[in-house]
Design a protein around this motif. Structure first.
Motif, PDB file in Angstrom:
ATOM      1  N   HIS A 319       0.829  -1.213   0.000  1.00  0.00           N
ATOM      2  CA  HIS A 319       0.000   0.000   0.000  1.00  0.00           C
ATOM      3  C   HIS A 319       0.862   1.261   0.000  1.00  0.00           C
ATOM      4  N   SER A 320       1.996   1.219   0.691  1.00  0.00           N
ATOM      5  CA  SER A 320       2.868   2.385   0.746  1.00  0.00           C
ATOM      6  C   SER A 320       3.389   2.746  -0.644  1.00  0.00           C
ATOM      7  N   PHE A 321       3.893   1.764  -1.372  1.00  0.00           N
ATOM      8  CA  PHE A 321       4.403   2.023  -2.721  1.00  0.00           C
ATOM      9  C   PHE A 321       3.284   2.429  -3.677  1.00  0.00           C
ATOM     10  N   LEU A 322       2.129   1.800  -3.564  1.00  0.00           N
ATOM     11  CA  LEU A 322       1.028   2.097  -4.484  1.00  0.00           C
ATOM     12  C   LEU A 322       0.586   3.544  -4.369  1.00  0.00           C
ATOM     13  N   TRP A 323       0.232   3.980  -3.176  1.00  0.00           N
ATOM     14  CA  TRP A 323      -0.363   5.308  -3.022  1.00  0.00           C
ATOM     15  C   TRP A 323       0.671   6.425  -3.137  1.00  0.00           C
ATOM     16  N   SER A 324       1.907   6.175  -2.690  1.00  0.00           N
ATOM     17  CA  SER A 324       2.938   7.207  -2.856  1.00  0.00           C
ATOM     18  C   SER A 324       3.325   7.348  -4.322  1.00  0.00           C
ATOM     19  N   GLY A 325       3.338   6.252  -5.080  1.00  0.00           N
ATOM     20  CA  GLY A 325       3.619   6.328  -6.504  1.00  0.00           C
ATOM     21  C   GLY A 325       2.556   7.105  -7.256  1.00  0.00           C
ATOM     22  N   LEU A 326       1.304   6.892  -6.897  1.00  0.00           N
ATOM     23  CA  LEU A 326       0.214   7.646  -7.532  1.00  0.00           C
ATOM     24  C   LEU A 326       0.311   9.136  -7.211  1.00  0.00           C
ATOM     25  N   ALA A 327       0.750   9.467  -5.989  1.00  0.00           N
ATOM     26  CA  ALA A 327       0.913  10.878  -5.620  1.00  0.00           C
ATOM     27  C   ALA A 327       2.004  11.540  -6.473  1.00  0.00           C
ATOM     28  N   ILE A 353       4.539   7.215   1.786  1.00  0.00           N
ATOM     29  CA  ILE A 353       5.815   6.508   1.679  1.00  0.00           C
ATOM     30  C   ILE A 353       6.336   6.095   3.051  1.00  0.00           C
ATOM     31  N   GLY A 354       5.682   6.544   4.108  1.00  0.00           N
ATOM     32  CA  GLY A 354       6.116   6.197   5.461  1.00  0.00           C
ATOM     33  C   GLY A 354       6.190   4.710   5.708  1.00  0.00           C
ATOM     34  N   GLY A 355       5.253   3.946   5.155  1.00  0.00           N
ATOM     35  CA  GLY A 355       5.267   2.502   5.357  1.00  0.00           C
ATOM     36  C   GLY A 355       6.527   1.859   4.828  1.00  0.00           C
ATOM     37  N   ALA A 356       6.928   2.212   3.598  1.00  0.00           N
ATOM     38  CA  ALA A 356       8.158   1.666   3.027  1.00  0.00           C
ATOM     39  C   ALA A 356       9.383   2.132   3.800  1.00  0.00           C
ATOM     40  N   GLN A 357       9.351   3.368   4.297  1.00  0.00           N
ATOM     41  CA  GLN A 357      10.502   3.898   5.031  1.00  0.00           C
ATOM     42  C   GLN A 357      10.751   3.124   6.323  1.00  0.00           C
TER      43      GLN A 357
END
Length: 442
Positions: A319-327, A353-357
């Motif tokens: 979810h972190s990569f998906l939504w931050s990539g769309l942003a 991106i906080g989740g991936a971080q």
């Protein structure tokens, strides 16, 4: 008198809390020292007459240093122990930060920041290994994730303190900005005095008496090596295991997802004012926008830390990569929008991106056994910084030749590659002991 409670299931005690402060302080300093160059870049480039090439080189130099320091620090931490390497990074920060004050060329700054990067590279394997090898399983994920929060807190502090120093109007203000991490480094060296060696590492070297003494000192007189039953079951594996079998696959996953999560972030921090100006944010919008975005990174990491034991590692990463990539895609499409829209989209990226971080330290510390844990973390940090250094160096060139929209599209592409890797390779390690998480048989 003895008990049968595993040290993986004990409650947090005073030692755990102090160790979190000791390791967390290193990550505050890492975030500060790596981000402070973004604050000083505009005035130092003007004073020293740096070209776009040398601005990129100075900004990327610390990342190149992390590549060397992460690999070397991982190997040395595995061979010499966690305790000895715990003081190397802060000592390098103090000496090289002070030396930057007298820099007179881009080459000199490049060299000093390269050495600073080596110090940061040492921090990744040693601080993470010490925490994961002492913390109970219930607190392992959240406390490792906390380190990432503190990294962004250090970055936010760099922008607040750095801008305050620049506003003083002193002609050498940017030099004071670059030297300022030395203050935090001295404090960190002081609070790390008295840190014990990891009992797991001592056991892996056959030093059972020392390991037993530390366990009793940390957990109480009723604890002994019998309260660490999983250590004996861990396979004795070499670093070569990273190149084949299940550990090679895990190393590939860690390196790629870590790279995809840091490339856009480091590029933003190295050139935050420049990027925001390219997005039509000028003056106070650019200065305070940098601080606001950094604080949103902190908020995103805090939220991810709260959720890491609820939704699990794999789901969070996807979810972190998906939504931050769309942003980031939206930022590219709306690059000429109003300042408020740009800040909203940048803020959305920072939050998501906080989740991936936070998983950058959780996953590599959980997926490898004691004998190669520090080496794997160091190698992951090193490999991830290759892409981050190249991306950071390319930012000013990309802005000049391709424009801000294409630069944002490129950042989105990197993030969506991380999404694909997460979908294919990300495992779930929630609620597992260190032995279970590192096992190849599950």
């Amino acid at each position: 008198m003895t008990n049968n409670v595993s040290i993986e299931d004990v409650p947090l005690n005073r030692f755990h809390q102090l160790l979190c402060i000791r390791s967390g302080g290193g990550w505050v300093l890492d975030g500060y020292v790596l981000s402070i160059i973004g604050v000083a870049m505009v005035p130092l480039a003007a004073t020293l007459g740096l070209s776009g090439f040398w601005q990129g080189m100075v900004a990327a130099s610390a990342l190149l240093g992390i590549f060397c320091g992460g690999f070397l620090g991982g190997l040395l931490t595995g061979r010499l122990g966690r305790k000895k390497l715990y003081f190397v990074g802060p000592a390098i920060f103090v000496v090289c930060s002070l030396a930057q004050y007298w820099a007179t060329s881009g080459e000199a700054l490049f060299f000093m920041r390269f050495l600073i990067g080596i110090g940061v590279g040492f921090e990744y394997p040693v601080a993470g290994a010490l925490l994961v090898e002492f913390l109970p399983r219930k607190y392992r994920g959240p406390r490792l994730a906390m380190l990432t929060i503190l990294w962004f807190a250090g970055a936010a502090l760099a922008y607040v303190a750095g801008n305050a120093m620049l506003e003083s109007g002193r002609p050498d203000a940017w030099r004071l900005v670059l030297a300022s991490p030395a203050v935090i480094g001295v404090v960190l060296l002081a609070i790390r005095l008295g840190t014990p060696e990891s009992p797991r590492w001592l056991l892996s070297k056959g030093r059972t008496a020392e390991a037993e003494a530390i366990i009793r000192d940390v957990y109480g007189a009723t604890f002994s090596l019998r309260n660490l039953p999983e250590q004996a079951a861990e396979a004795k594996v070499s670093l070569l295991c990273l190149l084949h079998s299940g550990y090679g696959k895990r190393m590939l996953f860690v390196s790629v997802f870590w790279s995809c999560s840091v490339i856009p972030v480091f590029a933003v921090y190295a050139f935050a004012p420049t990027v925001l100006q390219a997005l039509n944010l000028h003056g106070d919008w650019a200065s305070y926008g940098s601080v606001a975005i950094t604080l949103l990174f902190v908020v995103g990491c805090i939220v991810a830390t709260r959720l890491i034991n609820v939704i699990g590692r794999r789901s969070m990463l996807i979810h972190s990569f998906l939504w931050s990539g769309l942003a980031l895609l939206a930022l590219g499409a709306c690059s000429d929008s109003s300042p408020m829209m740009v800040l909203l989209l940048f803020g959305a990226y920072a939050l998501f991106i906080g989740g991936a971080q936070v998983l950058q330290l959780v996953y590599p510390n959980e997926l490898f056994p004691t004998e190669i844990r520090s080496a794997a973390v160091g190698l992951g940090a090193s490999l991830s910084r290759i892409g981050a250094a190249i991306g950071t160096w390319l930012v000013p060139i990309s802005l000049q030749t391709l424009g801000i929209a294409q630069t944002m599209y490129a950042a989105a592409g990197v993030t969506l590659v991380g999404l694909l890797v997460a979908l294919i390779l990300a495992p779930e390690t929630r609620s597992l002991s260190l032995q279970e998480a590192a096992s190849l048989s599950r």
